[in-house]
Design an enzyme around this catalytic site. Structure first.
Site, PDB file in Angstrom:
ATOM      1  CG  ASP A 204      -1.939   1.056   1.251  1.00  0.00           C
ATOM      2  OD1 ASP A 204      -2.748   1.093   0.307  1.00  0.00           O
ATOM      3  OD2 ASP A 204      -1.961   1.856   2.206  1.00  0.00           O
ATOM      4  CD  GLU A 274      12.055   9.171 -17.389  1.00  0.00           C
ATOM      5  OE1 GLU A 274      13.297   9.188 -17.352  1.00  0.00           O
ATOM      6  OE2 GLU A 274      11.380  10.091 -17.894  1.00  0.00           O
TER       7      GLU A 274
END
Length: 526
Positions: A204, A274
């Site tokens: 998480d 990216e």
């Protein structure tokens, strides 16, 4: 490093997210539980998935339904016992299903013993396990950081006169990853579960562990409407810090030390592909990172094709992860399919034919839609829906409807479930199981076709993209998807038809052209 195909089982796999509280209730209290999941494992085995990721199963006060962890090594008593979890692991293993747990390392519950100890005073032994700061020179919070509810991310601890940080609810204080003792504690947590046979973790807030050491103000967002901005601020300093990569390198070393390496799947909430690639490192950090640009794309051929092409280019051979639904963002048949069956079928076909790893959310296999939960029955503690600028998350967390009987096969007939179960527009699981043309039947066929042809990270080639259709090759399959409201006549490579999303075309040899019906997807074998 383990390089055998078996040790990278997740590449090409289909994982299935189980929101445990809404999957199956075995004890009749209105909440799903581990025992209910054990009873339904055959459904997942028949579906053909390779692994299951469980929403938080650790003890919690449930101010955020398990994402406020009070004990990283236990089992939530409302979901079951450690014995139940161990039985689940064994039952899943007997069906060749791996089990991932949800790990929440960004923050704990304010009820966690670590934080209880930290609040004892400025000199408390575990004080520095959390992020504390003195008030600003003029008084008030130390900086301008905003939490997920739109309020200050700082809460004053009156006893000590300092503020503590919480990027989510004030009951979810953020851990201080600059402290080496926090690193050591989580290394023990990983080993605790990996030693018990857990196949890995979904991590998480994987992008948010470290915070700026100087606690600098977040700058204004260039695009306040961006899904990564926080109410007009860009979380440059409150999240996305480069030091976080060190954590994943440490954890990858642990994961790879097992004979069957454990999987680290990150909730990498980034929209820059990216940056997403950076979480894989040099194949020494996460093995998988969720692709939110794909999930948030418009359901349009140019948009989706562009995300897929750039993802594969940016990842440079690393395994991509594709999902279209989850417990936070809602369900794809509503968001992408406008609750239309044919659009949902086409979307499911597209999703399951992409190279890499696919994650289905419980109910995706039957095209479960978002449910309009009345305000008086809502349970989402983040109160996003009350602000009017973010949808209430309960809409995608409602119980799965297994049958048309009272209780929906989820719980006992006379029991009120924790969230209201909305009707499945295309039939209950039981109804669809007996229908060879159902969405469930389509999903099973797609998973089987995927396993037969798309092992590992299969080669991908974009054949053509238009405004209302997209055709691509993956391994020896050709996939054509119509996004149009009218028939399309397309030239297709020679071969045979393997599957249509409409489930009524017979497999067989193809002519040079094929007429796709509105929102139809076909898969052909070259």
């Amino acid at each position: 490093m383990h390089d055998s195909r078996a040790s990278r089982w997740w590449e090409g796999a289909v994982l299935y997210q189980v929101y445990v509280r809404s999957f199956a209730d075995a004890n009749g209290d209105g909440y799903g539980d581990l025992r209910g999941l054990i009873d339904k494992l055959d459904h997942l085995s028949e579906l053909g998935v390779d692994g299951i990721w469980l929403s938080p199963t650790m003890p919690s006060p449930d101010t955020d339904w398990g994402y406020d962890v009070a004990d990283y090594t236990g089992v939530h008593p409302e979901l079951g016992t450690m014995a139940d979890l161990e039985e689940l692991l064994k039952a899943a293993e007997s069906r060749n299903l791996r089990v991932l747990l949800d790990l929440v390392p960004n923050h704990t519950s304010s009820a966690h013993p670590w934080f209880v100890a930290a609040r004892q005073g400025r000199d408390a032994p575990q004080r520095d396990w959390y992020v504390w700061a003195d008030p600003a020179p003029g008084g008030g919070p130390p900086n301008n950081w905003i939490d997920a509810t739109g309020e200050s991310a700082w809460t004053l601890d009156a006893a000590s006169g300092q503020y503590y940080l919480h990027n989510f609810l004030e009951t979810q204080p953020d851990l201080n990853w600059w402290n080496e003792e926090v690193h050591a504690a989580f290394r023990e947590v990983l080993s605790h579960w990996f030693d018990r046979g857990v196949a890995g973790f979904r991590i998480d807030v994987a992008h948010g562990l470290y915070k700026d050491a100087e606690l600098r103000d977040d700058p204004p967002a260039a695009d306040p409407a961006s899904r990564t901005s926080r109410y007009g601020l860009e979380p440059t300093y409150s999240a996305y810090r480069p030091e976080t990569h060190r954590v994943f390198r440490e954890w990858r070393h642990i994961a790879d030390s097992y004979d069957l390496p454990r999987l680290l799947l990150g909730e990498t909430w980034v929209l820059d592909l990216e940056r997403l690639a950076s979480y894989y490192g040099a194949d020494d950090e996460l093995q998988l990172g969720f692709n939110f640009p794909f999930a948030f794309s418009d359901f349009a051929a140019p948009s989706l094709a562009a995300v897929v092409g750039e993802t594969l280019s940016r990842l440079g051979g690393h395994c991509p992860v594709w999902m279209a639904s989850n417990h936070d963002i809602g369900r794809f048949p509503t968001r992408w399919g406008s609750n239309d069956e044919q659009r949902s079928r086409a979307a499911l076909t597209l999703l399951l034919m992409l190279p890499g790893t696919v994650v289905l959310y419980y109910g995706d296999e039957v095209a479960m839609t978002d449910v309009d939960v009345p305000r008086e029955l809502q349970r989402d503690p983040m109160t996003w829906g009350n602000r009017g600028d973010k949808p209430i998350r309960d809409r995608a967390r409602t119980p799965l409807v297994w049958t048309d009987e009272p209780g929906g096969g989820f719980t006992s007939p006379a029991v009120r479930p924790w969230l209201p179960a909305g009707p499945l527009p295309f039939g209950s699981v039981e109804d669809q199981r007996g229908d060879p043309h159902s969405v469930l039947a389509l999903c099973r066929h797609l998973v089987a076709l995927r396993h037969a042809h798309l092992g590992g990270v299969a080669a991908y080639e974009e054949i053509a993209v238009a405004d209302d259709w997209w055709m691509f090759a993956v391994a020896d399959l050709v996939v054509a998807v119509s996004f149009a409201d009218h028939p399309l006549e397309l030239e297709v490579p020679a071969g045979r038809l393997a599957l249509s999303s409409c489930c009524d075309r017979a497999p067989g040899a193809l002519a040079d052209t094929l007429t796709l019906r509105p929102h139809e997807a076909v898969v052909c074998v070259r």
